[in-house]
Design an enzyme around this catalytic site. Structure first.
Site, PDB file in Angstrom:
ATOM      1  N   GLY A  98     -20.532  -8.871 -16.499  1.00 41.40           N
ATOM      2  CA  GLY A  98     -21.252 -10.036 -16.006  1.00 41.40           C
ATOM      3  C   GLY A  98     -22.303  -9.657 -14.988  1.00 41.40           C
ATOM      4  N   HIS A 101     -25.832  -2.196   0.308  1.00 39.20           N
ATOM      5  CA  HIS A 101     -26.984  -1.463   0.857  1.00 39.20           C
ATOM      6  C   HIS A 101     -28.164  -1.464  -0.104  1.00 39.20           C
ATOM      7  CE1 HIS A 101     -26.698   2.846  -0.948  1.00 39.20           C
ATOM      8  NE2 HIS A 101     -26.220   1.969  -1.816  1.00 39.20           N
TER       9      HIS A 101
END
Length: 342
Positions: free
Chosen positions: A233, A252
């Site tokens: 997904g 990050h």
């Protein structure tokens, strides 16, 4: 020249020349990794330059000159015609347990040229890679299955290598189901579940369809196929329900706005009290050396994301409905940030 001047080391101009030549060093390291030089030496021991040239398809004299550059940098050692690899250089071997061979290839084959637009990043605040590639980096990677495989392998290599020992003695919070969001090949989830004392705990591995395809082999090798459900997904839109969510080396990559979308997907699938484990480096204050500061340069040039301080993570989580409970330091450059959905 006085003794004091000798001890002081090379003049600033000589130091700067070495720094400016860093791009050449990274290319040299890439070439020896791609040729398989480090793999041969790490597996078989010292070889002559002539033998290495013959086995790798390189020319003897250019290869000798390349290795001569890298030896003083701690990658190889030489004795006459014989060459051996150091512990640092051995990580370029494809078969090393902490191999960075995939990372060497990925950085040079996907980052090197786009990074020439770093100035664009600094002037505009937008990734220079967008300008060079003509599209966002992850879209460019996803458009080519071979690039996506290379990127996924490199990420698995670097996180597996750098996180060595980080889960030693760590106990997962209470909760039956652990969902690793953006979990790539499943190596982080495997490590968490195999070290966990609760044998009844279940796992969910969630990532893009083209990425999770590589997870079956990892899960089978660990004997966890029956305990882990693989789900494909998009974490920007919807994620599975779970008690504990893991985001390993994910946040990050994205700016705060995009991260809030990821965290909103988790908040929508979870119930208050659900736990979130964020595995990332935390940037320390001051001029203290830390790997996150070097990685942040990559973020600046290639992506919208960045490496964050403790306060930046605390603020990001708070604005997304989570409370940062504690930061667990580890022997690795990464920390485990534990948070709770309010």
């Amino acid at each position: 020249m006085t003794e004091t001047e000798i001890i002081a080391g090379p003049p600033p101009s000589a130091v700067m020349v070495q720094l400016l030549g860093g791009f050449q060093v990274s290319q040299a390291i890439y070439v020896v990794a791609d040729l398989g030089v480090a793999t041969i030496l790490e597996q078989e021991g010292p070889k002559t330059i002539a033998e290495l040239a013959e086995r790798t398809g390189a020319q003897r004299d250019p290869l000798r000159r390349l290795l001569r550059v890298l030896a003083p940098l701690g990658v190889f050692t030489t004795e006459g015609e014989y060459v051996d690899v150091t512990p640092v250089g051995a990580t370029l071997s494809e078969k090393h347990p902490q191999s960075l061979h995939g990372m060497a290839r990925m950085w040079m084959e996907t980052h090197y040229l786009p990074f020439s637009e770093l100035g664009h990043s600094v002037r505009t605040g937008r990734p220079g890679s967008d300008k060079y590639l003509g599209e966002r980096f992850f879209d460019w990677v996803a458009a080519d299955p071979q690039r996506e495989v290379l990127f996924s392998r490199a990420m698995a290599d670097i996180t597996a290598s750098l996180r060595t020992g980080m889960f030693d003695g760590y106990q997962l919070p209470a909760g039956r189901t652990v969902a690793d969001i953006g979990g790539s090949d499943g190596s982080v989830l495997v490590e968490l579940l195999t070290q966990d004392r609760d044998a009844d705990r279940r796992g969910i591995l969630f990532d893009r369809p083209t990425t999770v395809a590589a997870a079956d082999r990892t899960l089978a090798a660990a004997g966890l196929t029956d305990r882990v459900e693989v789900v494909a997904g998009d974490f920007f839109t919807e994620v599975p329900a779970a008690d504990i969510y893991v985001l390993s080396y994910i946040l990050h990559d994205w700016d705060d706005q995009e991260n809030r979308r990821i965290l909103a997907s988790i908040a929508a699938a979870a119930v208050p009290g659900a736990r979130l484990l964020i595995i990332e480096g935390v940037v320390p204050d001051g001029d203290e050396p830390h790997l996150t500061k070097a990685i942040d340069l990559t973020m600046l040039g290639m992506l919208t994301g960045k490496e964050r301080t403790e306060q930046e993570y605390r603020d990001l989580l708070h604005s997304s409905g989570f409370t940062l409970d504690r930061i667990v330091s580890t022997p690795s450059p990464f920390s485990i940030l534990e948070a709770t959905l309010r």
